[in-house]
Design an enzyme around this catalytic site. Structure first.
Site, PDB file in Angstrom:
ATOM      1  N   GLY A  31     -18.512  68.778  12.642  1.00  0.00           N
ATOM      2  CA  GLY A  31     -17.418  69.342  13.427  1.00  0.00           C
ATOM      3  C   GLY A  31     -17.235  68.619  14.743  1.00  0.00           C
ATOM      4  O   GLY A  31     -17.679  67.471  14.893  1.00  0.00           O
ATOM      5  N   LEU A  33     -14.470  67.434  15.781  1.00  0.00           N
ATOM      6  CA  LEU A  33     -13.860  66.237  15.187  1.00  0.00           C
ATOM      7  C   LEU A  33     -13.065  65.423  16.209  1.00  0.00           C
ATOM      8  O   LEU A  33     -12.529  65.962  17.167  1.00  0.00           O
ATOM      9  CB  LEU A  33     -12.940  66.655  14.030  1.00  0.00           C
ATOM     10  CG  LEU A  33     -13.610  67.441  12.899  1.00  0.00           C
ATOM     11  CD1 LEU A  33     -12.617  67.698  11.766  1.00  0.00           C
ATOM     12  CD2 LEU A  33     -14.848  66.734  12.364  1.00  0.00           C
ATOM     13  N   HIS A  34     -12.996  64.126  15.951  1.00  0.00           N
ATOM     14  CA  HIS A  34     -12.241  63.201  16.802  1.00  0.00           C
ATOM     15  C   HIS A  34     -11.628  62.141  15.893  1.00  0.00           C
ATOM     16  O   HIS A  34     -11.789  62.202  14.659  1.00  0.00           O
ATOM     17  CB  HIS A  34     -13.162  62.590  17.864  1.00  0.00           C
ATOM     18  CG  HIS A  34     -14.434  62.039  17.297  1.00  0.00           C
ATOM     19  ND1 HIS A  34     -14.466  60.913  16.513  1.00  0.00           N
ATOM     20  CD2 HIS A  34     -15.715  62.490  17.348  1.00  0.00           C
ATOM     21  CE1 HIS A  34     -15.703  60.670  16.142  1.00  0.00           C
ATOM     22  NE2 HIS A  34     -16.491  61.628  16.621  1.00  0.00           N
ATOM     23  N   GLY A  36     -12.437  59.250  15.171  1.00  0.00           N
ATOM     24  CA  GLY A  36     -13.388  58.547  14.305  1.00  0.00           C
ATOM     25  C   GLY A  36     -13.504  59.272  12.964  1.00  0.00           C
ATOM     26  O   GLY A  36     -13.430  58.657  11.895  1.00  0.00           O
ATOM     27  N   HIS A  37     -13.653  60.605  13.032  1.00  0.00           N
ATOM     28  CA  HIS A  37     -13.728  61.388  11.780  1.00  0.00           C
ATOM     29  C   HIS A  37     -12.415  61.256  10.996  1.00  0.00           C
ATOM     30  O   HIS A  37     -12.423  61.114   9.772  1.00  0.00           O
ATOM     31  CB  HIS A  37     -13.938  62.874  12.091  1.00  0.00           C
ATOM     32  CG  HIS A  37     -15.256  63.201  12.712  1.00  0.00           C
ATOM     33  ND1 HIS A  37     -15.378  63.661  13.999  1.00  0.00           N
ATOM     34  CD2 HIS A  37     -16.516  63.135  12.220  1.00  0.00           C
ATOM     35  CE1 HIS A  37     -16.654  63.882  14.278  1.00  0.00           C
ATOM     36  NE2 HIS A  37     -17.372  63.563  13.222  1.00  0.00           N
ATOM     37  N   GLN A  61     -31.726  68.698  11.384  1.00  0.00           N
ATOM     38  CA  GLN A  61     -31.773  67.306  11.854  1.00  0.00           C
ATOM     39  C   GLN A  61     -31.908  67.208  13.370  1.00  0.00           C
ATOM     40  O   GLN A  61     -31.865  66.112  13.922  1.00  0.00           O
ATOM     41  CB  GLN A  61     -30.576  66.510  11.353  1.00  0.00           C
ATOM     42  CG  GLN A  61     -29.231  66.880  11.952  1.00  0.00           C
ATOM     43  CD  GLN A  61     -28.094  66.162  11.249  1.00  0.00           C
ATOM     44  OE1 GLN A  61     -27.740  66.491  10.123  1.00  0.00           O
ATOM     45  NE2 GLN A  61     -27.503  65.166  11.898  1.00  0.00           N
ATOM     46  N   GLY A 149     -19.470  56.749   9.107  1.00  0.00           N
ATOM     47  CA  GLY A 149     -19.108  55.779  10.143  1.00  0.00           C
ATOM     48  C   GLY A 149     -20.272  54.868  10.480  1.00  0.00           C
ATOM     49  O   GLY A 149     -21.440  55.275  10.447  1.00  0.00           O
ATOM     50  N   SER A 187     -17.481  59.811  19.605  1.00  0.00           N
ATOM     51  CA  SER A 187     -18.599  60.658  19.182  1.00  0.00           C
ATOM     52  C   SER A 187     -18.287  62.081  19.614  1.00  0.00           C
ATOM     53  O   SER A 187     -17.658  62.290  20.661  1.00  0.00           O
ATOM     54  CB  SER A 187     -19.874  60.173  19.883  1.00  0.00           C
ATOM     55  OG  SER A 187     -20.844  61.190  19.874  1.00  0.00           O
ATOM     56  N   ARG A 189     -20.308  63.974  20.826  1.00  0.00           N
ATOM     57  CA  ARG A 189     -21.052  64.190  22.076  1.00  0.00           C
ATOM     58  C   ARG A 189     -20.256  63.753  23.308  1.00  0.00           C
ATOM     59  O   ARG A 189     -20.580  64.170  24.413  1.00  0.00           O
ATOM     60  CB  ARG A 189     -22.385  63.437  22.032  1.00  0.00           C
ATOM     61  CG  ARG A 189     -23.365  64.033  21.038  1.00  0.00           C
ATOM     62  CD  ARG A 189     -24.607  63.181  20.939  1.00  0.00           C
ATOM     63  NE  ARG A 189     -25.469  63.633  19.874  1.00  0.00           N
ATOM     64  CZ  ARG A 189     -26.440  64.527  20.015  1.00  0.00           C
ATOM     65  NH1 ARG A 189     -26.666  65.055  21.191  1.00  0.00           N
ATOM     66  NH2 ARG A 189     -27.187  64.893  18.988  1.00  0.00           N
TER      67      ARG A 189
END
Ligand code: PAF
Length: 282
Positions: A31, A33-34, A36-37, A61, A149, A187, A189
């Site tokens: 989730g 999302l940006h 890149g996704h 993880q 990615g 990302s 983040r």
């Protein structure tokens, strides 16, 4: 756009598609999302009839509970973004108990050794968690192809090994890193960065590009030194690791070897946010 929270309802949507020989592309995400996704989703649509996107922040993880807690969760916005790409996206957003049943823990994986390098050294158990959740997700989605990615280059290599090890019949497709205008790799983040941190973070890509430009003229030791010194000069960042490694084995070599493809990898903290990036060097 269909949103499923259970494996059973996801299967009930996928089964008729599969029976009609429709191909399924899969983009696993956590989730937030940006673009890149979205580039992965678009690539999946080029190569498949339907696309499943999973949105699941995988607890196994994360080695640091604080990191898991502050991981951005933006489900409503994620759904809007996905809808803007296509109404043919099937979203799978399960609770941990649905995906893992009673046992929210990870299986121990032994890959070829690449799990012990870089992220593996710095995030204990990370790739066991990634392997475990992807095994469960692949089982629920049974995709023809799955898209990852190259920002998480080590993860991409691990996933390619995982599907062989666990006999999962899916083709793994790696997709290029998508960058912000200032070069910062996209990302989830990045949402945690202040405006100032966001603009300072351009240094990561700038340094990687410098390393690429100087790769043929400088030794690996000199390139390592160059990056370490830049980080020492900059108060915004803490460097976790910088490595120039063999793209296939992810092992470092003291000297460049002929016929080996190298990549530079970096992980650093800026204002408590951990960012990673990498670049192909030759
Ligand atoms: O790259 C990610 O977002 C995650 O590691 C993945 C592949 C979705 C597994 O949780």
């Amino acid at each position: 756009m269909k949103i499923h929270n259970s494996k059973a309802s996801l299967k009930s949507t996928l089964l008729p598609l599969k029976n009609n020989n429709k191909s399924i592309g899969f983009v696993p995400t956590m989730g937030a999302l940006h673009k890149g996704h979205l580039s992965l989703v678009k690539q999946a649509f080029k190569e498949n009839d339907w696309v499943v996107v999973s949105i699941f922040v995988n607890p196994t993880q994360f080695d640091d509970p604080a990191d898991l807690k502050k991981y951005p969760k933006t489900l409503d916005n994620d759904l809007l973004l996905l809808n803007s790409v296509s109404e043919k996206i099937i979203v799978f957003s399960p609770e941990a108990s649905e995906l893992y049943h009673q046992n929210i823990s990870s299986k121990k994986y032994h890959f070829s050794g690449i799990e012990k390098e870089m992220e593996g050294k710095h995030r204990t158990g990370h790739f066991d968690g990634v392997g475990t959740v992807l095994n469960l997700l692949f089982d629920a989605v049974t995709p023809d192809k799955a898209y990852f990615g190259e920002k998480d280059f080590q993860q991409l290599q691990i996933v390619k090994e995982l599907v062989i090890l666990d006999h999962i019949p899916v083709k793994i497709v790696g997709c290029p890193i998508i960058r912000e205008k200032n070069g910062l790799a996209m990302s989830s983040r990045n949402k945690q960065l202040s405006q100032k941190e966001f603009s300072e973070a351009a240094l990561i890509c700038k340094l990687l590009t410098t390393v690429k430009e100087k790769f043929h003229n400088l030794s690996i030791a000199k390139l390592n030194q160059l990056v370490e010194e830049e980080f020492k000069k900059n108060d915004f960042f803490t460097l976790e690791y910088f490595e120039i490694a063999n793209s296939a084995t992810l092992k470092t070599h003291p000297n460049k070897l002929k016929n080996v493809k190298y990549r530079a990898f970096i992980a650093c903290f800026i204002g408590g946010v951990r960012l990673i990036d990498n670049i192909a060097l030759n």
